[in-house]
Enzyme design. Structure first.
Site, PDB file in Angstrom:
ATOM      1  CG  ASP A 116      -2.963   3.944   4.341  1.00 63.10           C
ATOM      2  OD1 ASP A 116      -3.971   3.760   5.058  1.00 63.10           O
ATOM      3  OD2 ASP A 116      -2.732   3.289   3.308  1.00 63.10           O
TER       4      ASP A 116
ATOM      5  CE  LYS B 249      -7.895  -2.211   5.571  1.00 61.48           C
ATOM      6  NZ  LYS B 249      -7.936  -3.481   4.867  1.00 61.48           N
TER       7      LYS B 249
ATOM      8  CD1 TRP C  22      -1.888  -2.281   1.953  1.00 61.10           C
ATOM      9  CD2 TRP C  22      -2.865  -1.488   0.114  1.00 61.10           C
ATOM     10  NE1 TRP C  22      -2.827  -3.199   1.551  1.00 61.10           N
ATOM     11  CE2 TRP C  22      -3.429  -2.741   0.420  1.00 61.10           C
ATOM     12  CE3 TRP C  22      -3.320  -0.808  -1.023  1.00 61.10           C
ATOM     13  CZ2 TRP C  22      -4.442  -3.319  -0.350  1.00 61.10           C
ATOM     14  CZ3 TRP C  22      -4.322  -1.383  -1.796  1.00 61.10           C
ATOM     15  CH2 TRP C  22      -4.866  -2.623  -1.458  1.00 61.10           C
TER      16      TRP C  22
END
Ligand code: PMP
Length: 357
Positions: free
Chosen positions: A167, A191, A100
């Site tokens: 992030d 999540k 990511w």
């Protein structure tokens, strides 16, 4: 029967939240309709989004000079939106700690100079690299918790006046963080916050850039648009925001982020302690870089891994297969995974180890 779902995301939601949502499914309050059916411009819905923002500010202790935005497009959209809005001088620094982080780094290259200041690619991203001080840049980007590799920053990098951008998709709300240390925080909701479809952005006021009328940056991709319109420039992900509000109330009821942290540490310890003592299973990350949320582990034998994943599923422990780039298994144990789920996993691992030694 509900299973223990170790998925990396979308992931488990607290059962109390699902029950409350079920209770309110047909009629929210005395509105005569479900939240999904409400106009986002209605008084009822405005109260929901306002309460959600207020709860997020309370739970995360977000200072007043930060804006909270409820957007769409996933964390992946932020990989582009951040450089479009923050790369004023045209340069940003990146710590490359996984897939990511790499995607964020690569996307930023479309908009200016993206500089990889450190990387842990040499060892399949199984550690957090040491960093030099940030150089002169518009911002410094990290992925605080690396979902695939199971690493997290135990210490934040020193970036001086360069805004730190993080992030936090797979660790937001899992423990207290000092928001004032960041220029911008972003996270996909699926999540620790709620269903997929919602992306939360927390941005310091001075980073909300004003674009000229003739700017080529699309209106929807300017943070200012969403700041000026209270995340209602267009239709926001109304139901996901409602669920986030319920999740935040649930967190408050559990004692807030400090209590979440203590519980998450306890849960992760149950699994790591077993892995450290096991002859069959090994954790792929060591020491202080270990994530509390995503715990990858391997046996070193692909056939045995596959057998484990299949038998775990039969025992109500699902989505435990590791990401293809690490192999083996990964237990994602976000806030909503009860401690009993971690205990059930460990007792199943013990049994499997005995039977397959
Ligand atoms: N960042 C991290 C750390 C992630 O774990 C994920 C998704 N698993 C993403 C970004 C991408 O998120 P999205 O699918 O919301 O774009």
């Amino acid at each position: 029967m509900r299973v223990y779902n170790f998925s990396a995301g979308p992931a488990m939601l607290p059962e109390d939240v699902l029950k409350k949502a079920a209770e309110e499914m047909l009629e929210y309050g005395s509105s005569g309709q479900s939240v999904m059916e409400m106009s986002h411009r209605s008084k009822e819905y405005q109260a929901i989004i306002d309460a959600c923002e207020a709860s997020l500010r309370e739970v995360m202790n977000i200072p007043d000079n930060y804006k909270v935005l409820f957007l769409q497009g996933g964390a992946s959209m932020q990989f582009a939106m951040i450089p479009m809005n923050l790369m004023v001088k045209g340069k940003a620094d990146f710590v490359v700690t996984g897939q990511w982080a790499t995607k964020a780094y690569k996307e930023a290259q479309k908009f200016g100079t993206a500089n990889a200041v450190a990387s842990s690619k040499d060892k399949t991203f199984s550690y957090i690299p040491q960093l030099d001080e940030s150089k002169y840049a518009d911002y410094f980007h990290i992925c605080l918790n690396n979902t695939i590799y199971g690493t997290k920053f135990s210490k934040l990098p020193e970036t001086g006046n360069v805004p730190l951008v993080a992030d936090m998709s797979s660790c937001i709300l899992s423990e207290p963080i000092d928001v004032s240390k960041f220029g911008l925080i972003y996270a996909g909701a699926q999540k620790n916050m709620g269903p997929a479809g919602l992306t939360v952005v927390i941005i310091r006021d001075d980073l909300v850039r004003e674009f000229p009328e003739d700017s080529k940056v699309p209106t929807m991709l300017q943070y200012k648009t969403h700041v000026d319109n209270g995340s209602m420039f267009n239709t926001p992900p109304t139901y996901a925001i409602y669920i986030l509000r319920l999740v935040l109330e649930w967190i408050k009821g559990k004692g807030g982020l400090q209590a979440m942290k203590e519980l998450n540490e306890k849960k992760a310890k149950i699994i790591y302690d077993f892995l450290d003592g096991s002859k069959m299973f090994n954790a792929t990350v060591q020491g202080e870089d270990r994530s509390l949320m995503n715990i990858p582990f391997v046996t070193g034998n692909d056939e045995l891994d596959a057998k484990f994943v299949a038998e775990a599923k039969k025992n109500g422990l699902v989505n435990i297969k590791g990401h293809r780039s690490v192999g083996g298994m990964r237990a994602s144990v976000y806030n909503a995974m009860p401690i009993e789920g971690c205990e059930a996993l460990v007792s199943f691992m013990k049994k499997f180890e005995e039977e397959n030694a």
